[in-house]
Design a protein around this motif. Sequence first.
Motif, short mmCIF file in Angstrom:
data_model
loop_
_atom_site.label_atom_id
_atom_site.label_comp_id
_atom_site.label_asym_id
_atom_site.label_seq_id
_atom_site.Cartn_x
_atom_site.Cartn_y
_atom_site.Cartn_z
N LEU A 268 -4.52 -17.25 2.39
CA LEU A 268 -4.96 -17.97 1.19
C LEU A 268 -4.15 -19.24 0.97
O LEU A 268 -4.66 -20.27 0.58
CB LEU A 268 -4.83 -17.07 -0.04
CG LEU A 268 -5.92 -16.05 -0.26
CD1 LEU A 268 -5.59 -15.19 -1.48
CD2 LEU A 268 -7.25 -16.74 -0.48
N ALA A 269 -2.83 -19.13 1.22
CA ALA A 269 -1.96 -20.26 0.92
C ALA A 269 -2.04 -21.34 1.98
O ALA A 269 -2.00 -22.52 1.67
CB ALA A 269 -0.51 -19.77 0.77
N ALA A 270 -2.15 -20.96 3.24
CA ALA A 270 -2.00 -21.94 4.32
C ALA A 270 -3.34 -22.41 4.88
O ALA A 270 -3.47 -23.57 5.27
CB ALA A 270 -1.14 -21.35 5.43
N ASN B 24 14.60 -0.08 0.67
CA ASN B 24 14.47 -0.33 2.09
C ASN B 24 15.17 0.74 2.92
O ASN B 24 14.92 0.85 4.11
CB ASN B 24 15.05 -1.70 2.43
CG ASN B 24 14.10 -2.79 2.01
OD1 ASN B 24 12.92 -2.52 1.75
ND2 ASN B 24 14.60 -4.00 1.91
N PHE C 9 -1.53 -7.19 2.64
CA PHE C 9 -1.47 -8.02 1.44
C PHE C 9 -0.76 -9.34 1.72
O PHE C 9 -1.23 -10.41 1.34
CB PHE C 9 -0.76 -7.24 0.33
CG PHE C 9 -0.71 -7.98 -0.97
CD1 PHE C 9 -1.84 -8.12 -1.75
CD2 PHE C 9 0.48 -8.53 -1.42
CE1 PHE C 9 -1.79 -8.80 -2.95
CE2 PHE C 9 0.54 -9.21 -2.62
CZ PHE C 9 -0.60 -9.35 -3.39
N VAL C 10 0.38 -9.25 2.42
CA VAL C 10 1.15 -10.46 2.74
C VAL C 10 0.32 -11.38 3.63
O VAL C 10 0.27 -12.59 3.42
CB VAL C 10 2.48 -10.08 3.42
CG1 VAL C 10 3.12 -11.30 4.04
CG2 VAL C 10 3.42 -9.46 2.42
N LYS D 293 12.53 5.19 4.81
CA LYS D 293 11.35 4.65 5.47
C LYS D 293 10.12 4.80 4.59
O LYS D 293 9.94 5.81 3.90
CB LYS D 293 11.14 5.43 6.78
CG LYS D 293 10.54 4.55 7.85
CD LYS D 293 10.65 5.24 9.19
CE LYS D 293 9.57 4.84 10.16
NZ LYS D 293 8.90 3.61 9.94
N LYS D 294 9.31 3.75 4.55
CA LYS D 294 8.10 3.82 3.75
C LYS D 294 7.03 4.58 4.52
O LYS D 294 7.00 4.53 5.74
CB LYS D 294 7.59 2.42 3.44
CG LYS D 294 8.52 1.61 2.59
CD LYS D 294 7.88 0.29 2.25
CE LYS D 294 8.88 -0.63 1.61
NZ LYS D 294 9.93 -1.06 2.54
N PRO D 295 6.13 5.24 3.78
CA PRO D 295 5.01 5.87 4.48
C PRO D 295 4.15 4.80 5.17
O PRO D 295 4.10 3.66 4.71
CB PRO D 295 4.22 6.55 3.36
CG PRO D 295 4.82 6.12 2.09
CD PRO D 295 6.14 5.50 2.35
N TRP E 119 -2.30 -13.18 1.59
CA TRP E 119 -1.74 -14.28 0.82
C TRP E 119 -1.38 -15.46 1.73
O TRP E 119 -1.60 -16.61 1.38
CB TRP E 119 -0.52 -13.81 0.02
CG TRP E 119 0.26 -14.96 -0.53
CD1 TRP E 119 1.52 -15.33 -0.22
CD2 TRP E 119 -0.18 -15.92 -1.51
NE1 TRP E 119 1.89 -16.45 -0.91
CE2 TRP E 119 0.86 -16.84 -1.72
CE3 TRP E 119 -1.39 -16.10 -2.21
CZ2 TRP E 119 0.76 -17.92 -2.60
CZ3 TRP E 119 -1.48 -17.18 -3.09
CH2 TRP E 119 -0.42 -18.06 -3.28
N LEU E 120 -0.85 -15.15 2.90
CA LEU E 120 -0.50 -16.21 3.84
C LEU E 120 -1.74 -17.03 4.19
O LEU E 120 -1.70 -18.27 4.19
CB LEU E 120 0.11 -15.60 5.10
CG LEU E 120 0.68 -16.60 6.12
CD1 LEU E 120 1.88 -17.30 5.55
CD2 LEU E 120 1.06 -15.89 7.40
N ILE F 194 1.17 -3.26 2.64
CA ILE F 194 2.03 -4.41 2.35
C ILE F 194 1.77 -5.53 3.35
O ILE F 194 1.58 -6.69 2.97
CB ILE F 194 3.51 -3.99 2.36
CG1 ILE F 194 3.80 -3.14 1.13
CG2 ILE F 194 4.42 -5.20 2.38
CD1 ILE F 194 5.19 -2.58 1.10
N TYR F 195 1.71 -5.16 4.64
CA TYR F 195 1.46 -6.20 5.65
C TYR F 195 0.11 -6.87 5.43
O TYR F 195 -0.01 -8.08 5.53
CB TYR F 195 1.56 -5.61 7.06
CG TYR F 195 2.99 -5.51 7.54
CD1 TYR F 195 3.77 -6.66 7.62
CD2 TYR F 195 3.54 -4.30 7.91
CE1 TYR F 195 5.08 -6.59 8.03
CE2 TYR F 195 4.86 -4.21 8.33
CZ TYR F 195 5.63 -5.37 8.39
OH TYR F 195 6.93 -5.30 8.80
#
Lengths: 293, 341
Positions: free
Chosen positions: A26-28, A4, A19-20, A7-9, A23-24, A16-17
């Motif tokens: 899919l789950a909710a 962390n 993907f998250v 800084k990520k490219p 999943w959010l 990442i955002y």
Amino acid sequence: MAANNIKKPLGLQLFIYGFVLLWLILAAFPFLWTFWGSFKVELDFFSKADWTNAISGVRTQVVHGKAFTGAGYEGAWIQEEFWRAFRNTGIVCFFTVLTSLTIATLGGYALSRSGFRYSFWLLIIALIFRALPPITLVSGYLLPFFQWNIWGILPTTIIVLVAINQPFTLWMLHSFFQKIPKELDESAKVDGCTQFQAFRNVIIPIMWPGVITAGLFSFLLAYNDFAVTAMLLSQDNQTMVPKIASFMGTTQVEGNVMFAVAAVVSAVVPLFILVMFFQRQLVSGLTAGAVKG
Amino acid sequence: MKHKTFFWFFLPTAMAMFLFIALPLVSVVSQSLHVPHDKVLITVENCDPFGCTSQTQIDHTLTQALYEADPLGQWAGLGIYFDRGHLAIKEVGEMWRGSSGLGDFFSTLKNLPFYRAMGFTLTFTFIVTPLVILFGFLIALAVNSLHQRLKGLMIFFSLLPMIVTPLIGSLIMFWMIDSRGIIGSMLQILLDNPELSLKASTGLTWITLIIYGIWHAAPFAFIVFYAGLQTVPKETLESAMIDGATRLQQIMHVVIPHLAPLVAFVALMQLMDNFRVFEPIIGFNAEAHATSLSWIIYNDLGGETRLLSSAATTSVLTIIGISILLAPVLVRTWREFNPQE
């Protein structure tokens, strides 16, 4: 994580955002969708013509005059007597958790304080019992339960669920008690307490975090069980999960899928509240067995 | 702790497990070796003005007497194990001789209920378990790089698919993938095929069940790996970074080795739980296309005629299956507890 610090490219960050977020959803989303749809009529919940009907409730307005209706809940809870199943689940869960915590606390404490070889073997046996699918035991229960005339009633099911719960609860409490330093109750014994007095006066006041976590998991096991409750309870004494399964047989013919949808939402709400209040304990319980190795 | 004190502390839980796990297990094994007594039949003649008819009836007193003499039923040995509903030794032998090749043999094997269920159970177990580990690990990595507040929210929503009763979770999915449900009708539009139904073909049903299995279990793997990520040693990561390791290399050579014991733990739990797959088959109403060993037991036990012996036999076979599956893990646990040997 140290990663962390730099800084990520941007591409990775976006990935990442994305993907998250995926999943959010899919789950909710399934839960939100079903919750929303449970207040509609069947033709809106299953709308082949236009999926936005399920959101706006066009047909519901035609039938009931407004976009939301409690008809599914009324049908399930009153007409199909779902309240009975809800009450039975409450009784089963309460007594299963109470009994299983009481005896597993004593057993888990004893296992953690005994240095002898047999305590290791008892733990291994418990692990083997944990691996058995509960349904493989059911045919062993039926004959004696019929013979003694105790089939179909709640107390029988509670005792069976307590027993099936034991291996898991025992492991969890054993590893919890091992983290409490032995010196605490040893010194109480040096001061003249018996083992049981040491347990009562020293261990009981500080054991609640572990016991609550173990209690949550035995609650979930009793609440979610289908294999045992479907086989061991008579029609009148059914708990929520087998009741919902039997809904599927009867209500689909009558075109009352919405009863089942309402019942499903009613059964999910308590779990939702549970996660809201006990998220921390659930997470620590899931990782308790793992972090040790 | 003295032996005597230990005994009294441990007695209640030992009694519960002995009476309701160990004894039923013995009973299941013994049931699988017996069949119910044949009903004793007698022929009764009923005569009326139009003539006599003979009727066959069950003689309840004689049947009762048989059960009193031998309450377990008739000794069947391994007969039930080898019959058509279970291992089907004779049928398999015939198929083996009659088949043109291995592929042909396996496709005819699917007609036997036990092998059909075994096929699905094993496929489900060995596809879902690795994918759950992979997917859980990816979610854990992604969530771990989020802002602190978002993490709590993600954990909250991630717990839902796992905590919700499998039967209820699969019903929710079942309604959504219905051809009139949101996912079902979306797929019809996307694939431009108004006839598409996920419930109609065996392949699609299997895929649906497997996706459900991953959805249900990925949160568990996620939570465990996420907890593990919090304990990755910072110094090792930093020194790897100073040595010029890329992000991927850091994950491959620092993070994954650190999480290896957790992977073993998740795999153990998942193998146990996926092998007993059962509720989704009921929820998705999928028994026409997919059955599992647990489903066969449930099916034998339910309904008017409770086929206890048949269910008991499948139970024993399931237990044997799960012991084979978990034997390597048990051996590993044994070694960990006994490092001196």
